[in-house]
Design a protein around this motif. Structure first.
Motif, short mmCIF file in Angstrom:
data_model
loop_
_atom_site.label_atom_id
_atom_site.label_comp_id
_atom_site.label_asym_id
_atom_site.label_seq_id
_atom_site.Cartn_x
_atom_site.Cartn_y
_atom_site.Cartn_z
N ILE A 1 0.84 -1.20 0.00
CA ILE A 1 0.00 0.00 0.00
C ILE A 1 0.87 1.25 0.00
O ILE A 1 0.59 2.23 -0.70
CB ILE A 1 -0.95 -0.02 1.21
CG1 ILE A 1 -2.01 -1.11 1.02
CG2 ILE A 1 -1.61 1.35 1.39
CD1 ILE A 1 -2.92 -1.31 2.22
N ALA A 2 1.95 1.25 0.78
CA ALA A 2 2.83 2.41 0.83
C ALA A 2 3.48 2.69 -0.52
O ALA A 2 3.54 3.84 -0.98
CB ALA A 2 3.90 2.21 1.91
N PHE A 3 3.97 1.64 -1.18
CA PHE A 3 4.56 1.83 -2.52
C PHE A 3 3.51 2.34 -3.50
O PHE A 3 3.77 3.22 -4.31
CB PHE A 3 5.15 0.51 -3.03
CG PHE A 3 6.41 0.08 -2.32
CD1 PHE A 3 7.47 0.94 -2.16
CD2 PHE A 3 6.52 -1.21 -1.82
CE1 PHE A 3 8.63 0.54 -1.51
CE2 PHE A 3 7.68 -1.63 -1.18
CZ PHE A 3 8.74 -0.75 -1.01
N ARG A 4 2.31 1.75 -3.43
CA ARG A 4 1.22 2.21 -4.31
C ARG A 4 0.93 3.69 -4.10
O ARG A 4 0.76 4.45 -5.06
CB ARG A 4 -0.03 1.38 -4.04
CG ARG A 4 -1.23 1.77 -4.91
CD ARG A 4 -2.54 1.41 -4.25
NE ARG A 4 -2.77 2.16 -3.03
CZ ARG A 4 -3.78 1.95 -2.20
NH1 ARG A 4 -4.64 0.97 -2.44
NH2 ARG A 4 -3.94 2.69 -1.11
N ASP A 5 0.86 4.10 -2.83
CA ASP A 5 0.56 5.50 -2.53
C ASP A 5 1.66 6.43 -3.03
O ASP A 5 1.38 7.55 -3.49
CB ASP A 5 0.34 5.68 -1.04
CG ASP A 5 -0.95 5.00 -0.56
OD1 ASP A 5 -1.78 4.62 -1.41
OD2 ASP A 5 -1.11 4.85 0.67
N ALA A 6 2.91 5.97 -2.98
CA ALA A 6 4.01 6.78 -3.52
C ALA A 6 3.84 6.98 -5.02
O ALA A 6 4.04 8.09 -5.55
CB ALA A 6 5.34 6.10 -3.21
#
Length: 357
Positions: free
Chosen positions: A60-65
């Motif tokens: 999720i963090a990579f996606r949000d980046a």
């Protein structure tokens, strides 16, 4: 961006470098509280969460980046790698597949295929037949096509149903209810495929490069030592509109729309450029062209780009007055899996991540 957020981000980087991953995660979260739209904080949080074993949070963090910076290609590859790690470790499902809308009465579909290989044709009929289920359909198989444009045009003219699919004979559909996903996309768009570009910049759907490319496709092992290869071009999931060109391994159109465009068998009298010529002219004519990521397909061919392809590339450039500019070398993001089942799970996890909170 506040100086305080940058300072806290740097603190997190120092903590992670020192092996204090839990404290680094906390620092990155503080940085995001101060600057929620700081891509580097999301990305570094993803790295730290993955090191801490929280693969769901990392994805999720990579996606949000990437949502904040669509050109963060390392972030896209890290999403692919993180989902792959979870699958290879046989962890419980990270993301539930998005719920499909309420089912409607399935509309009949015509499937047009050019094939001279009986084994491939039979495999395609079995696979598509299972995917179609009770949906009314017809197979129109052209065994003596002079070119893909000529064969597809004949198939289109012979089709009886409102939705028409054009497919290679070496495509296998492996996701649940692929024709339902296709029908949902065609309810909103005139032409739909699995891979495409929002910008036509040259003689290839990927010519414009990222971030214009969307969709994905999978491939069987290229060698006995290789794995099943999942590829994606972006993190956008669902029905992605605004396309100008599509790759032709598997695409579909409303029959009236397809007939209004037709296939240019005079210019493209071989087995190249039937797809981007058709879909680009559809775009120029004001039709709506889209990609759906709701269909997972395994394609047993990666294409050929030799002298014959170059010959038809020149014809394509001349037809649309395209300068002979170099390709932007569009990148795909990929990972290999040891089994076909893991490849299929990757598609499901990827779809689920797209709608996860």
């Amino acid at each position: 961006m506040s100086r305080e957020a940058v300072a806290v981000l740097s603190e997190g980087n120092a903590l992670r470098k020192a092996g204090r991953v839990t404290e680094a995660v906390a620092a990155y979260r503080r940085a995001l509280a101060l600057a929620p739209k700081l891509p580097a904080a999301h990305y570094n949080l993803g790295i730290a969460l993955r090191e801490a074993g929280d693969l769901r949070g990392a994805a999720i963090a990579f996606r949000d980046a990437v949502r904040l910076d669509p050109r963060d290609y390392e972030g896209i590859q890290n999403v692919v790698e993180t989902l792959g790690l979870a699958i290879d470790r046989e962890l419980p499902k990270l993301f539930p597949r998005p719920s499909a809308p309420a089912s409607i009465e399935p509309r009949p579909v015509s499937i047009v295929v050019c094939s001279i290989d009986r084994r491939r044709e039979e495999a395609m009929r079995r696979n598509y037949g299972e995917a179609l289920g009770p949906r009314p359909h017809e197979f129109i198989v052209i065994h003596d096509a002079k070119s893909l444009c000529e064969g597809y045009q004949r198939g289109l003219e012979a089709s009886r149903h409102e939705l028409v699919v054009f497919s290679h004979d070496d495509v296998e559909l492996v996701s649940p209810a692929p024709f339902d996903a296709l029908e949902r996309a065609l309810a909103k768009h005139d032409v739909v495929g699995l891979v495409g570009s929002r910008l036509m910049a040259g003689p290839g759907f990927a010519w414009a490069g990222n971030p214009f490319l969307h969709g994905g496709v999978a491939y069987p092992p290229a060698t006995p030592a290789a794995g099943w290869k999942a590829t994606i071009y972006s993190l956008e999931t669902g029905i992605v509109g605004g396309m100008q060109v599509l790759d032709g391994l598997f695409f579909a159109a409303r029959r009236d729309a397809a007939r209004s465009i037709g296939f240019d068998a005079a210019t493209f009298d071989g087995f190249h450029f039937y797809d981007i010529d058709f879909t680009y002219r559809a775009h120029l004519a004001g039709l709506s062209v889209a990609v759906t990521t709701g269909i997972a397909a395994i394609h047993a061919s990666t294409g050929q780009f030799g002298a014959t392809w170059l010959h038809y590339a020149d014809r394509f450039r001349a037809k649309f007055s395209i300068p002979n500019a170099p390709s932007a070398h569009g990148a795909y993001f990929a990972r290999e899996f040891a089994t076909r089942e893991r490849l299929v799970r990757f598609h499901a996890e990827f779809q689920g991540l797209g709608s996860a909170a």
